[in-house]
Design a protein around this motif. Structure first.
Motif, PDB file in Angstrom:
ATOM      1  N   SER A 132      98.036  51.242  17.213  1.00  0.00           N
ATOM      2  CA  SER A 132      98.282  50.989  18.645  1.00  0.00           C
ATOM      3  C   SER A 132      98.204  52.197  19.494  1.00  0.00           C
ATOM      4  CB  SER A 132      99.455  50.139  18.694  1.00  0.00           C
ATOM      5  OG  SER A 132      99.047  48.798  18.050  1.00  0.00           O
ATOM      6  N   LEU A 133      99.022  53.204  18.949  1.00  0.00           N
ATOM      7  CA  LEU A 133      99.329  54.449  19.589  1.00  0.00           C
ATOM      8  C   LEU A 133      98.070  55.023  19.898  1.00  0.00           C
ATOM      9  CD1 LEU A 133     101.044  56.500  21.251  1.00  0.00           C
ATOM     10  CD2 LEU A 133     101.220  57.489  18.878  1.00  0.00           C
ATOM     11  N   VAL A 134      97.220  54.959  18.844  1.00  0.00           N
ATOM     12  CA  VAL A 134      95.722  55.827  19.211  1.00  0.00           C
ATOM     13  C   VAL A 134      94.787  55.012  20.212  1.00  0.00           C
ATOM     14  CG1 VAL A 134      93.609  56.282  17.890  1.00  0.00           C
ATOM     15  CG2 VAL A 134      95.882  56.546  16.772  1.00  0.00           C
ATOM     16  N   LEU A 135      94.850  53.827  20.130  1.00  0.00           N
ATOM     17  CA  LEU A 135      94.138  53.087  21.096  1.00  0.00           C
ATOM     18  C   LEU A 135      94.823  53.210  22.431  1.00  0.00           C
ATOM     19  CD1 LEU A 135      92.946  49.977  18.868  1.00  0.00           C
ATOM     20  CD2 LEU A 135      91.913  52.027  19.400  1.00  0.00           C
ATOM     21  N   MET A 251      90.191  43.942  15.859  1.00  0.00           N
ATOM     22  CA  MET A 251      89.313  44.312  14.769  1.00  0.00           C
ATOM     23  C   MET A 251      90.198  45.323  14.258  1.00  0.00           C
ATOM     24  SD  MET A 251      86.932  44.364  12.555  1.00  0.00           S
ATOM     25  CE  MET A 251      85.464  43.103  13.294  1.00  0.00           C
ATOM     26  N   VAL A 252      90.736  46.396  14.709  1.00  0.00           N
ATOM     27  CA  VAL A 252      91.714  47.147  14.231  1.00  0.00           C
ATOM     28  C   VAL A 252      93.118  46.774  13.339  1.00  0.00           C
ATOM     29  CG1 VAL A 252      92.923  49.583  14.505  1.00  0.00           C
ATOM     30  CG2 VAL A 252      90.840  49.195  15.648  1.00  0.00           C
ATOM     31  N   ARG A 253      93.563  45.698  14.195  1.00  0.00           N
ATOM     32  CA  ARG A 253      94.671  45.028  13.715  1.00  0.00           C
ATOM     33  C   ARG A 253      94.402  44.201  12.363  1.00  0.00           C
ATOM     34  NH1 ARG A 253      98.975  44.034  16.645  1.00  0.00           N
ATOM     35  NH2 ARG A 253      99.423  41.750  15.764  1.00  0.00           N
ATOM     36  N   SER A 273      84.958  49.961  13.845  1.00  0.00           N
ATOM     37  CA  SER A 273      85.912  49.868  15.000  1.00  0.00           C
ATOM     38  C   SER A 273      85.685  51.286  15.642  1.00  0.00           C
ATOM     39  CB  SER A 273      87.428  49.811  14.611  1.00  0.00           C
ATOM     40  OG  SER A 273      87.641  48.515  13.915  1.00  0.00           O
ATOM     41  N   PHE A 274      85.479  52.605  14.774  1.00  0.00           N
ATOM     42  CA  PHE A 274      85.285  53.540  15.498  1.00  0.00           C
ATOM     43  C   PHE A 274      84.012  53.547  16.332  1.00  0.00           C
ATOM     44  CE2 PHE A 274      83.648  57.883  15.368  1.00  0.00           C
ATOM     45  CZ  PHE A 274      84.435  58.650  16.112  1.00  0.00           C
ATOM     46  N   ILE A 275      82.957  52.922  15.683  1.00  0.00           N
ATOM     47  CA  ILE A 275      81.635  53.038  16.306  1.00  0.00           C
ATOM     48  C   ILE A 275      81.696  52.484  17.651  1.00  0.00           C
ATOM     49  CG2 ILE A 275      79.496  52.306  16.170  1.00  0.00           C
ATOM     50  CD1 ILE A 275      79.487  52.612  13.237  1.00  0.00           C
TER      51      ILE A 275
END
Length: 349
Positions: A132-135, A251-253, A273-275
């Motif tokens: 969550s911090l990254v996003l 999606m990341v969660r 998710s990165f794409i």
């Protein structure tokens, strides 16, 4: 005394630097802690070695890439004007922060599985804070880049009104229909000339015109309601910046679910998710952004979510899959299929 413009610049730059450097340090510390737990020793040599490497990495990319690019963009205005369609700051955040953070998020579980030889040592769920911090940091940098062109004081109305008071659809006769009408009922020379002129235009069946009354939005006489109906473009930047990335956040969660991160599904979830996050590199008004939304997010997410539902069950919301399918189909239909002759005739309801 420092001017307001200088204070705004310093505040934005400090905030961007924190958002650029903090995710990597937090993720690397999590990786160091996970690696230390697998060693089963009291000394923390490996822990501090990994933390030191993360600090050295952040310091290196800051001094060698982040600061030079920032200074170059600030002083060379002609160079900044030549950069069109994409944002160098967001490119640096994606490549230098988000990519390493996602990589070490995967490495946290892989190190534990490889050393212990089993997934039993892994927790039931992954901690949500690091990802969550990254996003959040990436979205904060995106918001700052959008806010730079606006003053922080005074009112700023929206540049485009999303609440359209009237909307209509006016039918335009196609060239084929005009020729048919001309054969059945010959028109004067004036009508023929209009037909010739229409051949040079696009044979579009519908266009927007203020003819049919649409839903009328209310106007308020009450001071309280007028105050509640105010809209400022700077506040909407915050709103839409977070809403835009909710699908990727969800999606990341999913990667934090035990059935995902204890299996090989962790890789496609993080990779796609990165794409999807690559879209943030482009400017908000880039004409290619709509098609990139489909190619980089909705279309890949359809296959990932559908596969997860088939293999692992309903660990991913069905609403997310419906959203991806409907957005993809509507984009293809309204942008491409409606240009075909078979879809060229519609009726208003």
């Amino acid at each position: 005394m420092a001017s307001g413009r200088l204070i705004k610049l310093v505040f934005f730059e400090l905030l961007e630097f924190v958002a650029f450097s903090l995710p990597t340090l937090v993720i690397m510390e999590q990786f160091a802690s996970a690696y230390q737990r697998t060693r089963n020793v009291a000394e923390k040599t490996h822990y501090w070695l990994i933390v030191s490497c993360s600090i050295a990495y952040v310091a290196s990319v800051t001094l060698l890439i982040w600061v030079p690019v920032k200074v170059l963009l600030y002083k060379k205005h002609h160079l900044r004007k030549k950069i069109k369609g994409w944002r160098p700051v967001m490119m640096m955040c994606i490549v230098l922060t988000t990519l390493p953070s996602f990589s070490f998020s995967i490495a946290v579980t892989e190190v534990q599985k490889n050393i212990n030889g089993s997934t039993d040592v892994l927790a039931d769920t992954l901690p949500d804070l690091p990802v969550s911090l990254v996003l959040t940091s990436l979205i904060v940098v995106d918001i700052i880049e959008k806010l730079r062109i606006y003053p922080l004081k005074g009112s700023q109305k929206c540049s485009e009104d999303r609440h359209i008071h009237t909307s209509t659809l006016q039918q335009i006769t196609t060239v084929t229909e005009q020729v048919r009408q001309k054969e059945e009922n010959p028109a004067p020379r004036q009508a023929a000339s209009r037909t010739e002129l229409s051949q040079h235009g696009e044979a579009t069946t519908w266009s927007l015109a203020p003819v049919l009354a649409g839903p009328v939005e209310p106007s308020f006489d009450s001071e309280i309601l007028r105050t509640m109906s105010r809209r400022d473009v700077r506040a909407e930047i915050f709103l839409w910046s977070f809403i835009l990335w909710f699908d990727t956040v969800e999606m990341v969660r999913i990667a934090g679910h035990s059935a995902v991160y204890k299996s090989g599904w962790l890789y496609p979830v993080y990779i796609f998710s990165f794409i999807s996050l690559l879209r943030i590199i482009f400017t908000p008004q880039n004409p290619l952004l709509n098609s990139l939304d489909i190619l980089l997010q909705d279309l890949p997410f359809i296959f990932v979510r559908l596969s997860l539902l088939i293999v692992l069950g309903t660990i991913t919301p069905v609403l997310g899959l419906c959203k991806n399918v409907l957005v993809t189909l509507s984009y293809i239909y309204f942008n491409y299929l409606t240009k075909q002759e078979v879809f060229s005739t519609f009726q208003t309801s």
